[in-house]
Design an enzyme around this catalytic site. Structure first.
Site, PDB file in Angstrom:
ATOM      1  N   ARG A  75     -46.689 100.632  62.992  1.00 43.96           N
ATOM      2  CA  ARG A  75     -48.012  99.984  62.923  1.00 43.96           C
ATOM      3  C   ARG A  75     -47.852  98.461  62.845  1.00 43.96           C
ATOM      4  O   ARG A  75     -48.597  97.721  63.486  1.00 43.96           O
ATOM      5  CB  ARG A  75     -48.769 100.470  61.689  1.00 43.96           C
ATOM      6  CG  ARG A  75     -49.167 101.913  61.767  1.00 43.96           C
ATOM      7  CD  ARG A  75     -50.619 102.073  62.155  1.00 43.96           C
ATOM      8  NE  ARG A  75     -50.919 103.471  62.400  1.00 43.96           N
ATOM      9  CZ  ARG A  75     -51.431 103.959  63.507  1.00 43.96           C
ATOM     10  NH1 ARG A  75     -51.708 103.160  64.512  1.00 43.96           N
ATOM     11  NH2 ARG A  75     -51.679 105.228  63.655  1.00 43.96           N
ATOM     12  N   ALA A 111     -58.814 106.671  67.412  1.00 42.53           N
ATOM     13  CA  ALA A 111     -57.377 106.965  67.333  1.00 42.53           C
ATOM     14  C   ALA A 111     -56.634 106.299  68.485  1.00 42.53           C
ATOM     15  O   ALA A 111     -57.093 106.341  69.624  1.00 42.53           O
ATOM     16  CB  ALA A 111     -57.155 108.470  67.375  1.00 42.53           C
ATOM     17  N   ASP A 112     -55.497 105.697  68.172  1.00 43.65           N
ATOM     18  CA  ASP A 112     -54.646 105.137  69.220  1.00 43.65           C
ATOM     19  C   ASP A 112     -53.514 106.117  69.527  1.00 43.65           C
ATOM     20  O   ASP A 112     -53.517 107.250  69.041  1.00 43.65           O
ATOM     21  CB  ASP A 112     -54.110 103.762  68.809  1.00 43.65           C
ATOM     22  CG  ASP A 112     -53.331 103.799  67.501  1.00 43.65           C
ATOM     23  OD1 ASP A 112     -53.094 104.903  66.986  1.00 43.65           O
ATOM     24  OD2 ASP A 112     -52.965 102.719  66.994  1.00 43.65           O
ATOM     25  N   SER A 113     -52.547 105.682  70.319  1.00 41.30           N
ATOM     26  CA  SER A 113     -51.458 106.578  70.736  1.00 41.30           C
ATOM     27  C   SER A 113     -50.599 107.026  69.550  1.00 41.30           C
ATOM     28  O   SER A 113     -50.142 108.166  69.506  1.00 41.30           O
ATOM     29  CB  SER A 113     -50.585 105.891  71.781  1.00 41.30           C
ATOM     30  OG  SER A 113     -50.118 104.645  71.298  1.00 41.30           O
TER      31      SER A 113
END
Lengths: 123, 142
Positions: free
Chosen positions: A73, B93-95
């Site tokens: 992240r 939501a991302d990957s």
């Protein structure tokens, strides 16, 4: 004059750590040339999470997962190709370390389980 | 017989000289069979085909479990509406989130989703269908 009477296990673990560190640094330097694709990054992310599952100890398992997620992240905002390559190479070296350490921890697995692993609270 | 993942295609020749026909669909447990048939008024050498598609349909319990895992993974409130057709991207939501969801599903159902399979998952229903198929394959193998 003070003599440091280190047990052999400490010396061996220090040696192991230095070997792993040097190995990780060398692999990072070797593979930091090509910029990885998004699919490769996601594959590394998946591999690290899968490798984290192999730890028998709950705390280390959860720490590895959390550390992996937080690191990815944090590095998701990187745009410089050289920084991305360096981070990717570091991740690959860390994956190798995690895999080896999971094997080592499984050799010295304790029969005791963490209370956090209980599926249902008994009270 | 050509087989592609969860879809099987079967072609059966027909020698009948009749007008075009169509067939409906029927269900047997969790297997949904959609059958489309047609016949042409033509020479017997130019035989028509009967086209059959078989796809695994996820059970409601599986869909509900997937919804719960998605809610937990994306930290969605319990009262948030989550339908089987909801896309993960629509939920923010991302990957990386998608990979985490797939990993959570693997742990919950005790299966292993291949990388190429996980890339095709974009909705709750797709995830549930894939899980249902993998669970069936696992139980069939053992």
């Amino acid at each position: 004059m003070i003599f440091l009477d280190l047990p052999s296990i400490h010396i061996s673990s220090l040696t192991l750590y230095s070997v792993l560190y040097l190995e990780g640094a060398m692999s990072a330097a070797a593979s930091s040339s090509a910029t990885p694709s998004a699919a490769q990054v996601l594959s590394l992310f998946r591999s690290l999470l899968r490798a984290a599952r192999e730890f028998p100890d709950y705390n280390i398992r959860e720490y590895t997962k959390r550390r992996t997620i937080d690191s990815f992240r944090h590095n998701a905002t990187l745009s410089d190709p050289s920084q991305i390559s360096t981070a990717f190479a570091h991740g690959k070296s860390q994956l190798a370390v995690v895999k080896r350490q999971a094997v080592v921890y499984s050799l010295y697995d304790s029969p005791l389980r963490s209370v956090m692993e209980l599926q249902q609270v008994p009270f | 017989m050509a087989s592609v993942s969860a879809t099987s295609l079967s072609f059966q020749p027909s020698l009948k000289l009749s007008t075009r026909t169509s067939q409906g669909c029927y269900k047997t447990s969790s297997l949904e069979v959609v059958s489309v048939g047609w016949n042409r008024r033509t020479f017997p050498s130019l035989r028509s085909s009967r086209f059959c598609i078989c796809a695994v349909k996820a059970q409601p319990e599986t869909v509900q479990k997937v919804c719960n895992i998605v809610r937990k993974q994306l930290a969605l409130p319990a009262e948030s509406e989550l339908t089987p057709d909801t896309k993960f991207s629509a939920l923010g939501a991302d990957s990386l989130d998608t990979v985490e969801i797939v990993m959570g599903l693997e742990e919950e159902f005790g299966i292993t989703v291949e990388e190429d399979g996980s890339q095709n998952i974009s909705t709750v229903q797709e995830a549930a269908d894939l899980i249902e198929k993998l669970v069936q394959d696992k139980s069939g193998a053992s």
